[in-house]
Scaffold this motif. Structure first.
Motif, PDB file in Angstrom:
ATOM      1  N   ASN A 142       0.822  -1.208   0.000  1.00  8.84           N
ATOM      2  CA  ASN A 142       0.000   0.000   0.000  1.00  8.84           C
ATOM      3  C   ASN A 142       0.850   1.250   0.000  1.00  8.84           C
ATOM      4  OD1 ASN A 142      -2.754   0.005  -0.120  1.00  8.84           O
ATOM      5  ND2 ASN A 142      -2.904  -1.007   1.870  1.00  8.84           N
ATOM      6  N   ASP A 143       1.942   1.193   0.766  1.00  9.96           N
ATOM      7  CA  ASP A 143       2.826   2.357   0.843  1.00  9.96           C
ATOM      8  C   ASP A 143       3.497   2.641  -0.499  1.00  9.96           C
ATOM      9  OD1 ASP A 143       2.122   2.613   3.442  1.00  9.96           O
ATOM     10  OD2 ASP A 143       3.980   1.792   4.286  1.00  9.96           O
ATOM     11  N   MET A 144       3.602   1.589  -1.344  1.00 10.61           N
ATOM     12  CA  MET A 144       4.227   1.791  -2.662  1.00 10.61           C
ATOM     13  C   MET A 144       3.316   2.581  -3.596  1.00 10.61           C
ATOM     14  SD  MET A 144       5.683  -2.066  -3.568  1.00 10.61           S
ATOM     15  CE  MET A 144       4.223  -2.402  -4.520  1.00 10.61           C
ATOM     16  N   LEU A 145       2.013   2.553  -3.293  1.00  5.25           N
ATOM     17  CA  LEU A 145       1.027   3.078  -4.234  1.00  5.25           C
ATOM     18  C   LEU A 145       1.261   4.548  -4.594  1.00  5.25           C
ATOM     19  CD1 LEU A 145      -1.066   0.978  -5.092  1.00  5.25           C
ATOM     20  CD2 LEU A 145      -2.773   2.309  -3.870  1.00  5.25           C
ATOM     21  N   GLU A 146       1.568   5.359  -3.569  1.00  4.00           N
ATOM     22  CA  GLU A 146       1.757   6.796  -3.808  1.00  4.00           C
ATOM     23  C   GLU A 146       2.939   7.033  -4.757  1.00  4.00           C
ATOM     24  OE1 GLU A 146       0.131   9.484  -2.245  1.00  4.00           O
ATOM     25  OE2 GLU A 146      -1.233   8.202  -1.077  1.00  4.00           O
ATOM     26  N   GLY A 147       4.034   6.268  -4.514  1.00  8.44           N
ATOM     27  CA  GLY A 147       5.223   6.427  -5.352  1.00  8.44           C
ATOM     28  C   GLY A 147       4.930   6.003  -6.787  1.00  8.44           C
ATOM     29  N   ILE A 148       4.212   4.897  -6.932  1.00  7.83           N
ATOM     30  CA  ILE A 148       3.854   4.432  -8.277  1.00  7.83           C
ATOM     31  C   ILE A 148       2.980   5.487  -8.954  1.00  7.83           C
ATOM     32  CG2 ILE A 148       2.524   2.704  -9.566  1.00  7.83           C
ATOM     33  CD1 ILE A 148       3.438   0.633  -7.509  1.00  7.83           C
ATOM     34  N   ALA A 149       2.022   6.029  -8.193  1.00  8.33           N
ATOM     35  CA  ALA A 149       1.108   7.046  -8.745  1.00  8.33           C
ATOM     36  C   ALA A 149       1.905   8.241  -9.272  1.00  8.33           C
ATOM     37  CB  ALA A 149       0.117   7.496  -7.672  1.00  8.33           C
ATOM     38  N   ALA A 150       2.859   8.727  -8.484  1.00  5.38           N
ATOM     39  CA  ALA A 150       3.649   9.902  -8.893  1.00  5.38           C
ATOM     40  C   ALA A 150       4.462   9.596 -10.146  1.00  5.38           C
ATOM     41  CB  ALA A 150       4.562  10.347  -7.753  1.00  5.38           C
ATOM     42  N   GLY A 151       4.938   8.353 -10.258  1.00  2.00           N
ATOM     43  CA  GLY A 151       5.714   7.966 -11.441  1.00  2.00           C
ATOM     44  C   GLY A 151       4.853   7.883 -12.693  1.00  2.00           C
ATOM     45  N   LEU A 152       3.562   7.618 -12.513  1.00  2.00           N
ATOM     46  CA  LEU A 152       2.675   7.461 -13.674  1.00  2.00           C
ATOM     47  C   LEU A 152       2.273   8.793 -14.286  1.00  2.00           C
ATOM     48  CD1 LEU A 152       0.371   4.669 -12.219  1.00  2.00           C
ATOM     49  CD2 LEU A 152       1.867   4.437 -14.214  1.00  2.00           C
ATOM     50  N   GLY A 153       2.165   9.847 -13.459  1.00  2.00           N
ATOM     51  CA  GLY A 153       1.753  11.151 -13.990  1.00  2.00           C
ATOM     52  C   GLY A 153       1.546  12.138 -12.866  1.00  2.00           C
ATOM     53  N   SER A 154       1.714  13.426 -13.183  1.00  2.00           N
ATOM     54  CA  SER A 154       1.688  14.463 -12.153  1.00  2.00           C
ATOM     55  C   SER A 154       0.358  14.529 -11.401  1.00  2.00           C
ATOM     56  CB  SER A 154       1.940  15.831 -12.798  1.00  2.00           C
ATOM     57  OG  SER A 154       3.127  15.795 -13.534  1.00  2.00           O
ATOM     58  N   ASP A 155      -0.759  14.213 -12.075  1.00  2.00           N
ATOM     59  CA  ASP A 155      -2.073  14.363 -11.441  1.00  2.00           C
ATOM     60  C   ASP A 155      -2.551  13.097 -10.741  1.00  2.00           C
ATOM     61  OD1 ASP A 155      -2.140  16.892 -12.597  1.00  2.00           O
ATOM     62  OD2 ASP A 155      -3.262  16.216 -14.351  1.00  2.00           O
ATOM     63  N   VAL A 156      -1.837  11.970 -10.922  1.00  2.00           N
ATOM     64  CA  VAL A 156      -2.348  10.696 -10.397  1.00  2.00           C
ATOM     65  C   VAL A 156      -2.409  10.693  -8.854  1.00  2.00           C
ATOM     66  CG1 VAL A 156      -2.158   8.175 -10.482  1.00  2.00           C
ATOM     67  CG2 VAL A 156      -1.489   9.521 -12.472  1.00  2.00           C
ATOM     68  N   PRO A 157      -1.361  11.191  -8.149  1.00  2.00           N
ATOM     69  CA  PRO A 157      -1.453  11.179  -6.681  1.00  2.00           C
ATOM     70  C   PRO A 157      -2.674  11.948  -6.176  1.00  2.00           C
ATOM     71  CG  PRO A 157       0.803  11.595  -7.341  1.00  2.00           C
ATOM     72  CD  PRO A 157      -0.025  11.648  -8.599  1.00  2.00           C
ATOM     73  N   PHE A 158      -2.978  13.110  -6.794  1.00  2.00           N
ATOM     74  CA  PHE A 158      -4.153  13.862  -6.343  1.00  2.00           C
ATOM     75  C   PHE A 158      -5.424  13.032  -6.518  1.00  2.00           C
ATOM     76  CE2 PHE A 158      -7.857  16.438  -7.512  1.00  2.00           C
ATOM     77  CZ  PHE A 158      -8.127  16.936  -6.244  1.00  2.00           C
ATOM     78  N   LEU A 159      -5.534  12.315  -7.632  1.00  2.00           N
ATOM     79  CA  LEU A 159      -6.785  11.597  -7.901  1.00  2.00           C
ATOM     80  C   LEU A 159      -6.958  10.356  -7.029  1.00  2.00           C
ATOM     81  CD1 LEU A 159      -6.775  12.625 -11.538  1.00  2.00           C
ATOM     82  CD2 LEU A 159      -8.657  13.025  -9.950  1.00  2.00           C
ATOM     83  N   LEU A 160      -5.877   9.931  -6.346  1.00  2.00           N
ATOM     84  CA  LEU A 160      -6.034   8.895  -5.318  1.00  2.00           C
ATOM     85  C   LEU A 160      -6.796   9.473  -4.121  1.00  2.00           C
ATOM     86  CD1 LEU A 160      -2.514   7.190  -5.056  1.00  2.00           C
ATOM     87  CD2 LEU A 160      -4.598   6.179  -6.012  1.00  2.00           C
ATOM     88  N   HIS A 161      -6.594  10.779  -3.860  1.00  2.00           N
ATOM     89  CA  HIS A 161      -7.152  11.395  -2.655  1.00  2.00           C
ATOM     90  C   HIS A 161      -8.403  12.218  -2.924  1.00  2.00           C
ATOM     91  CE1 HIS A 161      -3.708  10.186  -0.320  1.00  2.00           C
ATOM     92  NE2 HIS A 161      -2.950  10.593  -1.319  1.00  2.00           N
TER      93      HIS A 161
END
Ligand code: ATP
Length: 335
Positions: free
Chosen positions: A133-152
């Motif tokens: 689960n902790d990896m998810l944020e890092g993976i999200a940031a690597g996929l695209g600039s807006d992906v971490p925001f859309l998790l939250h």
């Protein structure tokens, strides 16, 4: 044991940017920016299920504009998570189905939204443990600039290239009318390049981008008119320069009583802020009759990011996470 019939369905919103300050071009090719993201109740639905092979299938109003191949961001996200997970456990391929309602190449981060939804769906399907689960944020940031925001979701400040996200406490609800011009799309890199060109032409040197204090204060009070006055997008002139019909759409909405308006992100979706659901209905009807041709959708914000809404054949009954924001009615209107 995982059965073939197991499916996880995730609902994910699109975003608009209430403020977007673009700084200088960095050495890595990205611009330093400061933005205030705001998730709105216009949703894609993404379903994941175990399958023999990796695949993606896209339906919905914007489905024919999305690649249904290995370049689809939802599939890229699921495979990236699977590769990272394969070090710890065996992962079966998934089939991904996307019901696409967020305008494509519209500045609402629809591709990033689907990527975030795929991560959340696979996390649930594969029952990831807390380390994964902790990896998810890092993976999200690597996929695209807006992906971490859309998790939250919600309302949040984005810094760096947008991938560093900090929530903004904003109680209450804002009402929006979104206009997406028919057959209109803008490529994000082209809009940034046009912004650089216009700045060079004008001899403007951008400083370090910062969130607007005025906008933050207006959001804390959730004062619609103050938010309307503080809406700001450094990319708007560039988007208008590439698609002049946007200035017609902005003027039409403001003439029809919108409290404020701006191009969302790199455009070309235009977001109109209104004071109530009634005002939203009036404006969407007025725009459909008198504005430039386009799809018009009512939405509210802030709403939560990617959330599991259905898990069939779960070994455990699904318990929804508490919802920090009340989603409003999407209420589509024809344009
Ligand atoms: P952003 O504001 O994040 O730069 P956008 O909202 O302007 O992006 P998207 O809708 O994310 O644009 O689409 C950008 C491009 O990404 C599309 O032209 C499309 O070819 C590609 N793409 C890949 N996967 C997807 C997806 N699942 N949904 C939408 N577009 C996708």
């Amino acid at each position: 044991m995982t059965s073939q019939a197991e499916t996880v369905t995730v609902r994910v919103p699109g975003k608009i940017n209430l403020g977007l300050s673009v700084g200088p071009l960095r050495e890595d090719g990205y611009h330093e920016l400061s933005t205030i993201y705001h998730a709105v109740s216009l949703y894609d639905t993404v379903t994941v299920q175990p399958a023999d092979d990796w695949s993606v299938h896209v339906t919905g109003p914007w489905g024919d504009r999305v690649p249904a191949d290995a370049s689809n961001l939802a599939l890229v996200a699921a495979r990236t998570l699977a590769r990272r997970r394969a070090r710890r456990a065996k992962v079966d391929p998934v089939r991904i189905d996307i019901d696409k309602n967020i305008p494509v190449a519209g500045g609402m981060a629809g591709g990033s939204a689907d990527a975030a939804a795929a991560l959340v769906g696979c996390r649930e399907l594969w029952a990831l443990d807390h380390i994964e689960n902790d990896m998810l944020e890092g993976i999200a940031a690597g996929l695209g600039s807006d992906v971490p925001f859309l998790l939250h979701g919600g309302t949040a400040i984005g810094t760096g290239r947008g991938e560093q996200v900090t929530s903004v406490l904003a109680r209450g609800e804002l009402h929006w009318v979104l206009w997406a011009g028919e057959d209109l799309s803008l490529s994000t890199p082209e809009v940034y390049a046009e912004c650089d060109r216009l700045r060079e032409e004008a001899g403007t040197v951008p400083g370090t981008p910062e969130p607007s204090g005025e906008l933050m204060a207006a959001l804390r009070r959730m004062d619609t008119d103050a938010v309307a006055d503080a809406l700001h997008n450094d990319l708007q002139d560039a988007a208008i320069s590439l698609q002049p019909v946007l200035s017609e759409a902005l003027a039409a909405g403001l003439d029809l009583g919108a409290r404020g308006a701006l191009v969302s992100g790199s455009g070309p979706t235009v977001a109109f802020l209104v004071g109530s659901q009634t005002e939203a209905i009036d404006l969407s009807v007025g725009l459909a009759a008198n504005g430039p041709h386009g799809d018009i959708v009512r939405a509210t914000g802030p709403v939560p990011g990617a959330q599991v809404v259905h898990h069939r054949n779960s070994p455990e009954p699904y318990r929804a996470l508490p919802t920090p924001h009340r989603p409003g009615p999407p209420g589509p209107v024809t344009g």
